[in-house]
Write a protein that holds these residues in place. Sequence first.
Motif, PDB file in Angstrom:
ATOM      1  N   HIS A 273       0.883  -1.175   0.000  1.00 36.98           N
ATOM      2  CA  HIS A 273       0.000   0.000   0.000  1.00 36.98           C
ATOM      3  C   HIS A 273       0.917   1.221   0.000  1.00 36.98           C
ATOM      4  CE1 HIS A 273      -3.669   2.218   1.927  1.00 36.98           C
ATOM      5  NE2 HIS A 273      -3.160   2.861   0.913  1.00 36.98           N
ATOM      6  N   VAL A 274       1.072   1.795  -1.171  1.00 34.11           N
ATOM      7  CA  VAL A 274       2.037   2.890  -1.371  1.00 34.11           C
ATOM      8  C   VAL A 274       1.320   4.088  -1.962  1.00 34.11           C
ATOM      9  CG1 VAL A 274       4.347   3.406  -2.238  1.00 34.11           C
ATOM     10  CG2 VAL A 274       3.552   1.062  -2.216  1.00 34.11           C
ATOM     11  N   PRO A 275       0.751   4.958  -1.119  1.00 36.42           N
ATOM     12  CA  PRO A 275      -0.018   6.078  -1.658  1.00 36.42           C
ATOM     13  C   PRO A 275       0.793   6.975  -2.594  1.00 36.42           C
ATOM     14  CG  PRO A 275      -0.446   5.822   0.679  1.00 36.42           C
ATOM     15  CD  PRO A 275       0.708   4.905   0.348  1.00 36.42           C
ATOM     16  N   ALA A 276       0.222   7.250  -3.762  1.00 34.54           N
ATOM     17  CA  ALA A 276       0.858   8.171  -4.711  1.00 34.54           C
ATOM     18  C   ALA A 276       0.370   9.601  -4.452  1.00 34.54           C
ATOM     19  CB  ALA A 276       0.543   7.759  -6.140  1.00 34.54           C
ATOM     20  N   GLN A 277      -0.846   9.750  -4.000  1.00 32.06           N
ATOM     21  CA  GLN A 277      -1.517  11.028  -3.672  1.00 32.06           C
ATOM     22  C   GLN A 277      -1.863  11.874  -4.898  1.00 32.06           C
ATOM     23  OE1 GLN A 277      -2.523  10.768  -0.780  1.00 32.06           O
ATOM     24  NE2 GLN A 277      -0.970  10.029   0.614  1.00 32.06           N
ATOM     25  N   SER A 278      -0.928  11.990  -5.853  1.00 34.18           N
ATOM     26  CA  SER A 278      -1.202  12.771  -7.067  1.00 34.18           C
ATOM     27  C   SER A 278      -0.247  12.304  -8.161  1.00 34.18           C
ATOM     28  CB  SER A 278      -0.982  14.265  -6.790  1.00 34.18           C
ATOM     29  OG  SER A 278      -0.988  14.989  -8.023  1.00 34.18           O
ATOM     30  N   GLY A 279      -0.614  12.589  -9.407  1.00 33.42           N
ATOM     31  CA  GLY A 279       0.274  12.246 -10.517  1.00 33.42           C
ATOM     32  C   GLY A 279       0.931  13.476 -11.111  1.00 33.42           C
ATOM     33  N   SER A 280       0.705  14.644 -10.491  1.00 29.49           N
ATOM     34  CA  SER A 280       1.251  15.895 -11.017  1.00 29.49           C
ATOM     35  C   SER A 280       2.451  16.352 -10.194  1.00 29.49           C
ATOM     36  CB  SER A 280       0.163  16.976 -10.979  1.00 29.49           C
ATOM     37  OG  SER A 280       0.761  18.256 -10.904  1.00 29.49           O
ATOM     38  N   ASP A 281       3.575  16.571 -10.848  1.00 28.39           N
ATOM     39  CA  ASP A 281       4.777  17.006 -10.139  1.00 28.39           C
ATOM     40  C   ASP A 281       4.566  18.309  -9.376  1.00 28.39           C
ATOM     41  OD1 ASP A 281       6.404  14.895 -10.695  1.00 28.39           O
ATOM     42  OD2 ASP A 281       7.203  15.749 -12.556  1.00 28.39           O
ATOM     43  N   ARG A 282       3.798  19.213  -9.990  1.00 31.35           N
ATOM     44  CA  ARG A 282       3.558  20.514  -9.356  1.00 31.35           C
ATOM     45  C   ARG A 282       2.824  20.299  -8.029  1.00 31.35           C
ATOM     46  NH1 ARG A 282       0.245  25.351  -9.932  1.00 31.35           N
ATOM     47  NH2 ARG A 282      -1.545  23.974 -10.202  1.00 31.35           N
ATOM     48  N   ILE A 283       1.798  19.451  -8.043  1.00 34.02           N
ATOM     49  CA  ILE A 283       1.034  19.197  -6.823  1.00 34.02           C
ATOM     50  C   ILE A 283       1.856  18.388  -5.823  1.00 34.02           C
ATOM     51  CG2 ILE A 283      -1.045  18.064  -5.893  1.00 34.02           C
ATOM     52  CD1 ILE A 283      -1.701  20.607  -7.440  1.00 34.02           C
ATOM     53  N   LEU A 284       2.595  17.395  -6.315  1.00 29.61           N
ATOM     54  CA  LEU A 284       3.427  16.588  -5.406  1.00 29.61           C
ATOM     55  C   LEU A 284       4.413  17.478  -4.662  1.00 29.61           C
ATOM     56  CD1 LEU A 284       4.137  13.409  -7.597  1.00 29.61           C
ATOM     57  CD2 LEU A 284       2.805  13.505  -5.468  1.00 29.61           C
TER      58      LEU A 284
END
Length: 458
Positions: A273-284
């Motif tokens: 279980h490895v949360p990515a949270q977002s796929g956008s570098d700006r948001i990450l």
Amino acid sequence: MPAHAPDASSASATTPDKTVYIETFGCQMNSADSEVVLARLGDAGYRQVGSVDEASLVLYNTCAVRDHAEAKIRGRLGALKPVKAKRPGLRIGVMGCMAQREKDAIIQRYPHVDLVVGTDQFVRMPQLLESLETRDHVVETAFGDFEGKLWEARRTEGINAWIPIMRGCNYNCTYCVVPFTRGREKSRDPAQIEDEVRRLVDDGFAQVTLLGQTVDAYGKTLGDGTTLASLLRRLHRIEGLKRLRFVTSHPKDITDELLDTIAELPKVAKHLHVPAQSGSDRILRMMGRRYTRDEYLRFVERARTKIPGVELLSDFIVGFPRESDQDFAATVSLMDAVRFAGSYVFMYSQRPGTPAENLPDDIPNEVKKARCNHLLDLQLVHQGEVYAKLHGAIRQVLVEGASKSDDAMLHGRSEGNLNIVLPRVGADGISRDPLIGSIVPVRIARSTSLTLFGDLVA
Ligand code: SAH
Ligand code: SF4
Ligand code: F3S
């Protein structure tokens, strides 16, 4: 009417003696803490009951991760005001993450609450209750050396046991309250964990799930070279233990050594279980997640190469401040690229005291909702595809018990922690209930987007 009847009815209007009703919100860490507090209260003579009416002590073990979670608890506390007015002897306690976050403010807002107990203090619950004999309210929220002690827990379920192996979190994702509500990262002594697992196996538990907010960082604070990989090896040797799992992972902490260890040890579930949270570098970057989209994708590649058949689960937050359509599209494309076996999707909730509080919560609720539904729908499509590919395959299923939605079926978990159901009675008319707690080979026949259906391999 029996002679004692009037006495009995007047007794029910007073406070019952040493009975506790506990309600637990939030994550498995909270559930595990509730098991510990119940054990402590049991030692002090408390009996657990199933309703407020039967209780002399009502405890809410609270979550603060989103406002929605806290709103539920505010509702519960408000509803207890008239109950306490009628029954002044009733003790009301708030523990867990909201207690840690709000401290005295809870008592100011709900003066009928007696106790506010923080996430490192609840082990002292019996003593804190005693101190209420001389004080109106008790608020104890200091962080302490909690992890050094042995944790007796009262567990109810008989197949899987949850064991916190560390507490707190040293990451500072800008949206998250957990570092404030759980304090700094602290790992427990591996010898103590091993001891606890041995006792659980003796008590008949087949699986243990190791818990931590960033569980693959386990060992760092011990400073003696202990890692999650070394702990897994140590626990893997325990005879009678059938399966080992751990949650939740942070992509930055998953070493090759850990991936190799998972691949090598048969008892370790092939699931992360490895949360990515977002796929956008700006948001990450704004989230302070410390990895880029590319690094996440490379991690997925590494995991799938080293652990064939590994199942990956993620969390996503939609509607983080300034999340544009383009940012959201990047999350959709990340999901498309990875095809997770499961995802939890949350609408961003601004939390007091977090760094992201300085950013405007500027995504309208309807947009958050639409994005949330979009990702959930997409996840179901992906899940349906992942499941359909397994038709005809054989999986080693740890049988957990009767299916909650269909009493005629048993449910269990594959090595990758996928939910699999099989008929409770075989074609030979023999009940499979004796298989509960065992690992059996199941051939998958069909699926919906939520469940895999199969039957025992002859
Ligand atoms: N320690 C875990 C999970 C922490 S909380 C981790 O680091 O992944 C569980 C999930 O809640 C997070 O993964 C995140 O997706 C979500 N979450 C945390 N804070 C949130 C917030 N302020 N609003 C919405 N979702 C949040
Ligand atoms: Fe929160 Fe981030 Fe820590 Fe997870 S890693 S608990 S999301 S601060
Ligand atoms: Fe868990 Fe909620 Fe606390 S998710 S760590 S109970 S804020």
